[in-house]
Write an enzyme that holds these catalytic residues in place. Structure first.
Site, PDB file in Angstrom:
ATOM      1  N   CYS A  61       0.898  -1.178   0.048  1.00 39.81           N
ATOM      2  CA  CYS A  61       0.102   0.138   0.026  1.00 39.81           C
ATOM      3  C   CYS A  61       0.793   1.085  -0.112  1.00 39.81           C
ATOM      4  CB  CYS A  61      -0.833  -0.135   1.431  1.00 39.81           C
ATOM      5  SG  CYS A  61      -1.985   1.247   1.280  1.00 39.81           S
ATOM      6  N   CYS A  65       0.472   4.920   6.996  1.00 34.57           N
ATOM      7  CA  CYS A  65      -0.251   4.492   8.346  1.00 34.57           C
ATOM      8  C   CYS A  65       0.818   3.849   9.181  1.00 34.57           C
ATOM      9  CB  CYS A  65      -1.318   3.633   8.105  1.00 34.57           C
ATOM     10  SG  CYS A  65      -2.687   4.509   6.921  1.00 34.57           S
ATOM     11  N   CYS A  68       0.546   0.186  10.257  1.00 28.64           N
ATOM     12  CA  CYS A  68      -0.081  -0.950   9.305  1.00 28.64           C
ATOM     13  C   CYS A  68       1.241  -1.888   8.663  1.00 28.64           C
ATOM     14  CB  CYS A  68      -0.775  -0.176   8.427  1.00 28.64           C
ATOM     15  SG  CYS A  68      -1.840  -1.539   7.331  1.00 28.64           S
ATOM     16  N   CYS A 105     -16.770  -8.875   5.981  1.00 27.65           N
ATOM     17  CA  CYS A 105     -16.116  -7.739   5.790  1.00 27.65           C
ATOM     18  C   CYS A 105     -14.725  -7.815   4.788  1.00 27.65           C
ATOM     19  CB  CYS A 105     -15.650  -6.750   7.033  1.00 27.65           C
ATOM     20  SG  CYS A 105     -16.832  -6.897   8.282  1.00 27.65           S
ATOM     21  N   CYS A 136     -19.826  -5.727   3.993  1.00 28.86           N
ATOM     22  CA  CYS A 136     -18.912  -4.413   4.467  1.00 28.86           C
ATOM     23  C   CYS A 136     -17.464  -4.588   3.626  1.00 28.86           C
ATOM     24  CB  CYS A 136     -18.457  -4.478   5.925  1.00 28.86           C
ATOM     25  SG  CYS A 136     -17.586  -3.247   6.554  1.00 28.86           S
ATOM     26  N   CYS A 196     -19.027   2.316   9.122  1.00 30.03           N
ATOM     27  CA  CYS A 196     -18.427   1.785  10.182  1.00 30.03           C
ATOM     28  C   CYS A 196     -17.055   2.538  10.319  1.00 30.03           C
ATOM     29  CB  CYS A 196     -18.125   0.156   9.774  1.00 30.03           C
ATOM     30  SG  CYS A 196     -16.771  -0.335  10.852  1.00 30.03           S
ATOM     31  N   ARG A 268     -17.611  -2.149  18.420  1.00 33.67           N
ATOM     32  CA  ARG A 268     -17.078  -3.437  18.253  1.00 33.67           C
ATOM     33  C   ARG A 268     -15.600  -3.293  18.972  1.00 33.67           C
ATOM     34  NH1 ARG A 268     -16.590  -4.020  12.495  1.00 33.67           N
ATOM     35  NH2 ARG A 268     -18.760  -4.753  12.740  1.00 33.67           N
TER      36      ARG A 268
HETATM   37  N1  SAM Z   1      -6.574   0.375   3.076  1.00 27.28           N
HETATM   38  C1  SAM Z   1      -7.922   0.737   3.777  1.00 27.28           C
HETATM   39  C2  SAM Z   1      -7.876   2.227   4.499  1.00 27.28           C
HETATM   40  O1  SAM Z   1      -6.876   2.255   5.391  1.00 27.28           O
HETATM   41  O2  SAM Z   1      -8.718   3.020   4.346  1.00 27.28           O
HETATM   42  C3  SAM Z   1      -8.792  -0.245   4.467  1.00 27.28           C
HETATM   43  C4  SAM Z   1      -7.860  -1.250   5.039  1.00 27.28           C
HETATM   44  S1  SAM Z   1      -7.098  -0.871   6.918  1.00 27.28           S
HETATM   45  C5  SAM Z   1      -6.150  -2.293   7.062  1.00 27.28           C
HETATM   46  C6  SAM Z   1      -8.530  -0.418   7.987  1.00 27.28           C
HETATM   47  C7  SAM Z   1      -8.207   0.010   9.315  1.00 27.28           C
HETATM   48  O3  SAM Z   1      -7.636  -1.193   9.913  1.00 27.28           O
HETATM   49  C8  SAM Z   1      -7.219   1.294   9.384  1.00 27.28           C
HETATM   50  O4  SAM Z   1      -8.113   2.123   9.297  1.00 27.28           O
HETATM   51  C9  SAM Z   1      -6.808   1.021  10.798  1.00 27.28           C
HETATM   52  O5  SAM Z   1      -7.660   1.718  11.732  1.00 27.28           O
HETATM   53  C10 SAM Z   1      -6.940  -0.520  11.198  1.00 27.28           C
HETATM   54  N2  SAM Z   1      -5.774  -1.184  11.405  1.00 27.28           N
HETATM   55  C11 SAM Z   1      -4.790  -1.500  10.609  1.00 27.28           C
HETATM   56  N3  SAM Z   1      -3.687  -2.086  11.039  1.00 27.28           N
HETATM   57  C12 SAM Z   1      -4.033  -2.023  12.378  1.00 27.28           C
HETATM   58  C13 SAM Z   1      -3.263  -2.560  13.397  1.00 27.28           C
HETATM   59  N4  SAM Z   1      -1.886  -2.989  13.459  1.00 27.28           N
HETATM   60  N5  SAM Z   1      -3.693  -2.482  14.628  1.00 27.28           N
HETATM   61  C14 SAM Z   1      -5.157  -1.993  14.946  1.00 27.28           C
HETATM   62  N6  SAM Z   1      -5.715  -1.665  13.890  1.00 27.28           N
HETATM   63  C15 SAM Z   1      -5.160  -1.819  12.556  1.00 27.28           C
HETATM   64 FE1  SF4 Z   2      -2.887   1.426   3.370  1.00 30.32          FE
HETATM   65 FE2  SF4 Z   2      -2.782   0.050   5.784  1.00 30.32          FE
HETATM   66 FE3  SF4 Z   2      -3.017   2.678   5.587  1.00 30.32          FE
HETATM   67 FE4  SF4 Z   2      -5.024   0.707   4.869  1.00 30.32          FE
HETATM   68  S1  SF4 Z   2      -4.220   1.295   6.877  1.00 30.32           S
HETATM   69  S2  SF4 Z   2      -4.347   2.857   3.653  1.00 30.32           S
HETATM   70  S3  SF4 Z   2      -3.683  -0.723   3.925  1.00 30.32           S
HETATM   71  S4  SF4 Z   2      -1.359   1.651   4.871  1.00 30.32           S
END
Ligand code: SAM
Ligand code: SF4
Ligand code: DTB
Length: 326
Positions: A61, A65, A68, A105, A136, A196, A268
């Site tokens: 990606c 973030c 992530c 989801c 979802c 959500c 949740r």
């Molecule tokens: N890429 C898309 C986005 O970020 O909008 C969708 C998938 S992303 C993995 C969805 C959510 O998962 C993130 O916004 C974050 O809040 C949560 N998330 C991701 N990695 C995480 C982690 N290591 N621990 C807790 N929550 C996590």
């Molecule tokens: Fe990409 Fe992870 Fe951020 Fe979603 S949460 S936009 S998968 S880096």
């Protein structure tokens, strides 16, 4: 006692940060009692909604973030993969349904989907809906027309989190803004897709940031129908992978305050359950959580085994919530 609504039955959306900080500061037992009272005014006390997650497109990606595993800016050893085939997704959903999940989801590691990606996801949504499950998806930022297209395909919910307070946000993500996220939420509302939206606790934020996150959520034009409260899953190789673990009592406080502020929303108990003891999870249910992810895996990280969850549900006398008839 209905402590979170106006006399006409509408939920409050004019919470101030001071009021929210005041809820956090309550003696813990008073806070949990109040949250459980609100919970019982709006929901069946012992019902828990069960969702299952699948990563339909993993890794690589472009976003940064800090939490992530799927960000290309992190060396986590995760193998990136292309968008899955529709038939494989539907087969996984069928197995999830047979194991008791009522909502499925699908998550993709995109900044935002291309229009042709949206078409492929629409086929998945149609296939999963045909199994009788709620759908979802979480695909990143979404334009108005893309939201409309997903709605036409029958999408029920879209997950798009605010993640943290507006102030702490830039410590976590620099490649998209808080306002970008609010814009996507607005596009979803305009398309009449249920929202959500929640955040993550344990990213090094202070109590005031937890107040700020819940304030942002509880003052949206409409409360999100689902509010996922994630505890950071600390993934080695990510920028936040060394964060201090979340205190379970503080985590339960966040759940309780979310329940009081957004009484009609599903709250949740989301990522991070694997690190909570059964007792800590029970406390979160008592604090008003009424939704979980089932299945051995979240998107890329482990979740408690189904057998452990079944035992916990049995021990606590919790039963799966059936979706509202549509
Ligand atoms: N890429 C898309 C986005 O970020 O909008 C969708 C998938 S992303 C993995 C969805 C959510 O998962 C993130 O916004 C974050 O809040 C949560 N998330 C991701 N990695 C995480 C982690 N290591 N621990 C807790 N929550 C996590
Ligand atoms: Fe990409 Fe992870 Fe951020 Fe979603 S949460 S936009 S998968 S880096
Ligand atoms: C949300 O708030 N939590 C889920 C869901 N939305 C998509 C994701 C949790 C991801 C946990 C880290 C992982 O498994 O990669």
């Amino acid at each position: 006692m209905n402590v979170s609504s106006y006399p006409d039955g509408n939920v409050r959306r004019d919470w101030t940060r001071e009021e929210i900080a005041g809820l956090f500061a309550l003696p813990f037992l008073d806070l949990v009692m109040r949250a459980q009272t609100v919970h019982r005014a709006y929901f069946a006390a012992n019902e828990v909604q069960i969702s299952q997650l699948l990563s339909i497109k993993t890794g690589g990606c472009p976003e940064d973030c800090g939490y992530c595993s799927q960000s290309a800016s992190h060396a986590t050893g995760l193998k990136a993969s292309k968008l899955m085939d529709v038939a494989d997704v539907v087969a996984d959903a069928r197995a999830a349904r047979d194991a008791g999940a009522t909502r499925y989801c699908m998550g993709a590691a995109w900044r935002s989907p291309k229009d042709r990606d949206v078409e492929a996801v629409c086929e998945m949504i149609e296939g999963v809906k045909a199994l009788g499950m709620e759908t979802c998806v979480t695909l990143g930022m979404l334009s108005g027309p893309q939201a409309q297209r997903l709605k036409e395909a029958g999408l029920d919910y879209y997950n798009h989190n605010l993640d943290t307070s507006p102030e702490y946000y830039t410590e976590v993500i620099t490649t998209r803004t808080y306002q970008d996220r609010l814009d996507t939420l607005e596009n979803l509302r305009a398309a009449d897709i249920a929202v959500c939206c929640g955040g993550i606790i344990g990213m090094g934020e202070q109590r005031e940031d937890r107040v700020g996150l819940l304030h942002s959520l509880a003052t949206l034009p409409v409360h999100p129908e689902s509010v996922p409260i994630n505890s950071l899953v600390r993934v080695a190789g990510t920028r936040l992978g060394d964060s201090a673990p979340v205190d379970a009592i503080e985590f339960a406080r966040v759940i309780a305050v979310a329940r009081i502020l957004m009484p009609k929303s599903m709250v949740r108990l989301s990522a991070g359950r694997g690190e909570l003891t059964d007792e800590a999870q029970a406390l979160c249910f008592l604090a008003g959580a009424n939704s979980i992810f089932y299945g051995d895996k979240l998107l890329t990280t482990p979740n408690p085994e189904e057998s452990r969850d079944r035992k916990l549900m049995r021990t606590l006398g919790l039963v799966p919530m059936q979706p509202a008839a549509t």
